[in-house]
Design an enzyme around this catalytic site. Structure first.
Site, PDB file in Angstrom:
ATOM      1  CB  SER A   1      -0.911   0.010   1.225  1.00  0.00           C
ATOM      2  OG  SER A   1      -1.672  -1.170   1.294  1.00  0.00           O
ATOM      3  CD  GLN A   2      -0.560   6.910  -1.964  1.00  0.00           C
ATOM      4  OE1 GLN A   2      -1.745   6.673  -1.698  1.00  0.00           O
ATOM      5  NE2 GLN A   2      -0.181   7.994  -2.587  1.00  0.00           N
TER       6      GLN A   2
END
Ligand code: SAH
Length: 221
Positions: free
Chosen positions: A69-70
């Site tokens: 995930s970012q």
């Protein structure tokens, strides 16, 4: 955490500090969470070939068609979950490479994490071990049913998007417990914060997001 994963050049402390600065600009203001982003070596969660990009604020491939995930999303979800107080027990659905798990382990007594792709889980476990983290328990399972043996949880965080909120996850929250979950079809999902109250659930939309879909069953590859 062991302190031997400092990194050099593109993985140095300065590079990590710049990522935290970027998150501040984007509205993350919990200092403990920013500090945890600064000290957690994200480069060990991705393939060596991608290590130089590990401190960019972007999702990256981790194999098996999944992504880490970012960092902004990890920070945002963690902020919404902990709200400046440490939790007892947290369930994470979708371990992936284990980066979010390691961030969570710094804010609660015990993290329980489930992942449906065995190959990802095996690598994530190696990383937990390498970092010397002892408060993570993990399982190869379908997170749609939560982890009943250790329920109820103070917090539940879901890293893949179902079409609707799985009933089991709602049932496995303590009163006052919070569930952070992206919901909706791919390309158009809302990140929800659902709080269990004495007589039901309260729902709030935190952000518009884009997650991989939450699938059913397990994958043994
Ligand atoms: N936080 C992770 C996100 C990985 S992407 C990271 O930063 O690495 C989402 C993960 O959810 C994938 O690894 C995917 O395999 C997993 N997943 C999807 N559906 C699932 C389910 N029903 N149960 C458990 N894990 C699931």
């Amino acid at each position: 955490m062991n302190s031997e994963h400092h990194g050099i050049g593109m993985t140095s402390q300065r590079t990590r500090d710049r990522l935290a600065d970027k998150l501040v600009e984007m509205g993350i203001n919990s200092e403990p969470i920013l500090e945890s982003i600064r000290k957690t070596p994200r480069h060990i969660f991705v393939d060596e070939a991608l290590a130089s990009r590990a401190y960019e604020n972007t999702a990256l491939p981790i194999g098996f068609s999944q992504t880490i995930s970012q960092p902004y999303i990890v920070a945002k979800m963690t902020e919404a979950l902990i709200q400046d107080r440490n939790l007892q027990n947290v369930l994470e659905v979708g371990t992936g490479c284990g980066y979010q798990t390691v961030i969570l382990s710094q804010f609660c007594q015990q993290v329980y994490t489930v992942e449906r792709i065995n190959g990802l889980l095996i690598k994530a476990r190696e990383r937990f071990h390498k970092l010397g983290i002892r408060n993570i328990r993990s399982k190869h399972a379908d997170g749609n049913i939560g982890w009943p043996n250790y329920a109820p949880f103070d917090g539940i965080i879901v890293a893949a998007a179902p079409i609707g909120v799985p009933e089991a996850l709602l049932e496995q929250l303590t009163i006052g417990g919070r569930l952070i979950i992206p919901v909706g079809k791919s390309g158009k999902q809302d990140l929800l914060l659902i709080t269990r109250t004495d007589d039901g659930y309260e729902e709030q939309t935190i952000d518009a997001v884009s997650f991989v879909p939450m699938l059913g069953g397990i994958d043994t590859s």
